[in-house]
Design a protein around this motif. Sequence first.
Motif, PDB file in Angstrom:
ATOM      1  N   VAL A 251       0.849  -1.195   0.000  1.00  0.00           N
ATOM      2  CA  VAL A 251       0.000   0.000   0.000  1.00  0.00           C
ATOM      3  C   VAL A 251       0.882   1.242   0.000  1.00  0.00           C
ATOM      4  O   VAL A 251       0.648   2.198  -0.754  1.00  0.00           O
ATOM      5  CB  VAL A 251      -0.954   0.010   1.222  1.00  0.00           C
ATOM      6  N   PHE A 252       1.914   1.232   0.846  1.00  0.00           N
ATOM      7  CA  PHE A 252       2.857   2.352   0.872  1.00  0.00           C
ATOM      8  C   PHE A 252       3.587   2.474  -0.465  1.00  0.00           C
ATOM      9  O   PHE A 252       3.934   3.576  -0.894  1.00  0.00           O
ATOM     10  CB  PHE A 252       3.863   2.168   2.020  1.00  0.00           C
ATOM     11  N   PHE A 253       3.825   1.343  -1.115  1.00  0.00           N
ATOM     12  CA  PHE A 253       4.428   1.328  -2.451  1.00  0.00           C
ATOM     13  C   PHE A 253       3.549   2.129  -3.415  1.00  0.00           C
ATOM     14  O   PHE A 253       4.028   2.976  -4.180  1.00  0.00           O
ATOM     15  CB  PHE A 253       4.562  -0.121  -2.933  1.00  0.00           C
ATOM     16  N   GLY A 254       2.238   1.859  -3.379  1.00  0.00           N
ATOM     17  CA  GLY A 254       1.305   2.563  -4.252  1.00  0.00           C
ATOM     18  C   GLY A 254       1.147   4.027  -3.900  1.00  0.00           C
ATOM     19  O   GLY A 254       1.064   4.889  -4.780  1.00  0.00           O
ATOM     20  N   VAL A 255       1.103   4.329  -2.604  1.00  0.00           N
ATOM     21  CA  VAL A 255       0.989   5.723  -2.154  1.00  0.00           C
ATOM     22  C   VAL A 255       2.205   6.526  -2.617  1.00  0.00           C
ATOM     23  O   VAL A 255       2.079   7.662  -3.086  1.00  0.00           O
ATOM     24  CB  VAL A 255       0.851   5.803  -0.615  1.00  0.00           C
ATOM     25  N   GLY A 256       3.383   5.907  -2.501  1.00  0.00           N
ATOM     26  CA  GLY A 256       4.602   6.570  -2.962  1.00  0.00           C
ATOM     27  C   GLY A 256       4.562   6.845  -4.457  1.00  0.00           C
ATOM     28  O   GLY A 256       4.984   7.916  -4.920  1.00  0.00           O
ATOM     29  N   SER A 257       4.051   5.882  -5.221  1.00  0.00           N
ATOM     30  CA  SER A 257       3.922   6.053  -6.666  1.00  0.00           C
ATOM     31  C   SER A 257       2.996   7.223  -6.989  1.00  0.00           C
ATOM     32  O   SER A 257       3.272   8.036  -7.878  1.00  0.00           O
ATOM     33  CB  SER A 257       3.387   4.762  -7.295  1.00  0.00           C
ATOM     34  N   PHE A 258       1.888   7.306  -6.260  1.00  0.00           N
ATOM     35  CA  PHE A 258       0.919   8.388  -6.446  1.00  0.00           C
ATOM     36  C   PHE A 258       1.571   9.742  -6.159  1.00  0.00           C
ATOM     37  O   PHE A 258       1.462  10.687  -6.947  1.00  0.00           O
ATOM     38  CB  PHE A 258      -0.274   8.155  -5.515  1.00  0.00           C
ATOM     39  N   LEU A 259       2.262   9.825  -5.024  1.00  0.00           N
ATOM     40  CA  LEU A 259       2.904  11.080  -4.627  1.00  0.00           C
ATOM     41  C   LEU A 259       4.016  11.469  -5.600  1.00  0.00           C
ATOM     42  O   LEU A 259       4.164  12.638  -5.965  1.00  0.00           O
ATOM     43  CB  LEU A 259       3.481  10.948  -3.212  1.00  0.00           C
ATOM     44  N   GLY A 260       4.809  10.475  -6.022  1.00  0.00           N
ATOM     45  CA  GLY A 260       5.913  10.745  -6.935  1.00  0.00           C
ATOM     46  C   GLY A 260       5.441  11.309  -8.258  1.00  0.00           C
ATOM     47  O   GLY A 260       6.051  12.255  -8.801  1.00  0.00           O
ATOM     48  N   THR A 261       4.353  10.752  -8.796  1.00  0.00           N
ATOM     49  CA  THR A 261       3.794  11.242 -10.054  1.00  0.00           C
ATOM     50  C   THR A 261       3.330  12.683  -9.919  1.00  0.00           C
ATOM     51  O   THR A 261       3.596  13.529 -10.781  1.00  0.00           O
ATOM     52  CB  THR A 261       2.607  10.354 -10.489  1.00  0.00           C
ATOM     53  N   TRP A 262       2.646  12.971  -8.811  1.00  0.00           N
ATOM     54  CA  TRP A 262       2.120  14.318  -8.579  1.00  0.00           C
ATOM     55  C   TRP A 262       3.260  15.323  -8.379  1.00  0.00           C
ATOM     56  O   TRP A 262       3.259  16.404  -8.978  1.00  0.00           O
ATOM     57  CB  TRP A 262       1.204  14.299  -7.360  1.00  0.00           C
TER      58      TRP A 262
END
Length: 419
Positions: A59-70
């Motif tokens: 889940v943290f992996f996905g959250v990081g991906s979301f934040l990184g893209t933004w």
Amino acid sequence: MTTLLKNYFKNFSQFSVEVKVLAITTFINRLGTMVVPFLSKYMLEELHFSYSQIGWVMVFFGVGSFLGTWISGKLSDKIGFYKVMVFSLFTSGLIFILLQFLTTFYSFCLGVLLLTTISDMYRPAMLVSLDTYAGKNERTKALSLVRSSVNLGFMFGPLIGGIIITVLDYSFLFLIDGLTCVLSILLFSIYVKEKKLPYKLNTFKHLKEENSVFQDKPFLIHLVVTLITGILFFQMFTTLSLYYKEVFDFSSIESGLFLALNGVLILLFELSIVGYVEAKNINKLLVVSLGVLAMAVSYLFLLIENSVLALVVMMVFMTIGIMFTFPFANSFVKKRSLKKQEGKFMAVFTMSYSIAHILSTKSGMTIIAEYGYKANWIFLTCLGFLGFLLAYRLVFIVDKEKEMIKKKIVESLFATSSK
């Protein structure tokens, strides 16, 4: 395979030095993401995390991906894509090396969050760089070249990762992964110099509220379909890798071979499929719906117990689904977006994959922990069939919309002529 590589290098030679280096950098970087397919396996075998804990880490992996893209979108506008790319790859390489020393649940969650936030800043910035280093008429081809580099890395990365784990151990996997990130960006910074766009993209402050992307119903349906395909896709790197080990007792090399099969098939057929659909003017949304159906059917084969052949057929169907959905889903969004809103549409579309990663890993691990693997495959199959129905329905919604637009154009012409 020889012919395949010859064709790749023939296309490769046609581009500028900057695009060539960008493709090589992306290949090395993608080759270096060999840790990702084995991350769940590493947490289970080496760190002895529970299924629930593995789910939360991902889940943290996905959250990081979301934040990184933004963050990448914001920083690329402020300081330029070049600095973002250099920072992303260099820093994520160092974090990859340090990740092996984080062995507690909370420290590993924090490490993964930091890693994916910084590493996923690379892709949006890299896509922006193509607008600068590739000519206007070769940008689509340049993007295809970079996609081919990604597929080449995806083909060899898991296999090399499996060999490293088997011959050496996980610590060397993290080390080599980190060093490839640093090597790729050093190569990029040496041969490619910073070059800024001659203009700045407009902001969207002047757009009216009624033009919001979230009021475009066909786009929202497509977004849900994208979310579902993302959930089906990301389980390849989490629950499926655990399934190989726990049910079939596959080694890391054997697990890597299945992912390599996916990469080989994509490299062999994706560009041909895209070219054929474009040449024959086939309805792209119909192709997407068939792709979602293929992904749903793929999980049905996992219900066949103790069959390696079923695993192979599953991967073939999954790969067909990926080749049918991913390229044309992106194409629909680009055509759907208004010229001045393309950034908004693409941003929301890209972030949907990050959300899919969060939902996919946590739901998959929870279902497996409570009900077992078979229940998870049934859930994914049902979810895939729902995605197929939505995607197929979208074909008729968009066709009806086109007819209404044509009707309004005709009516406006007659109204004008009657005056």
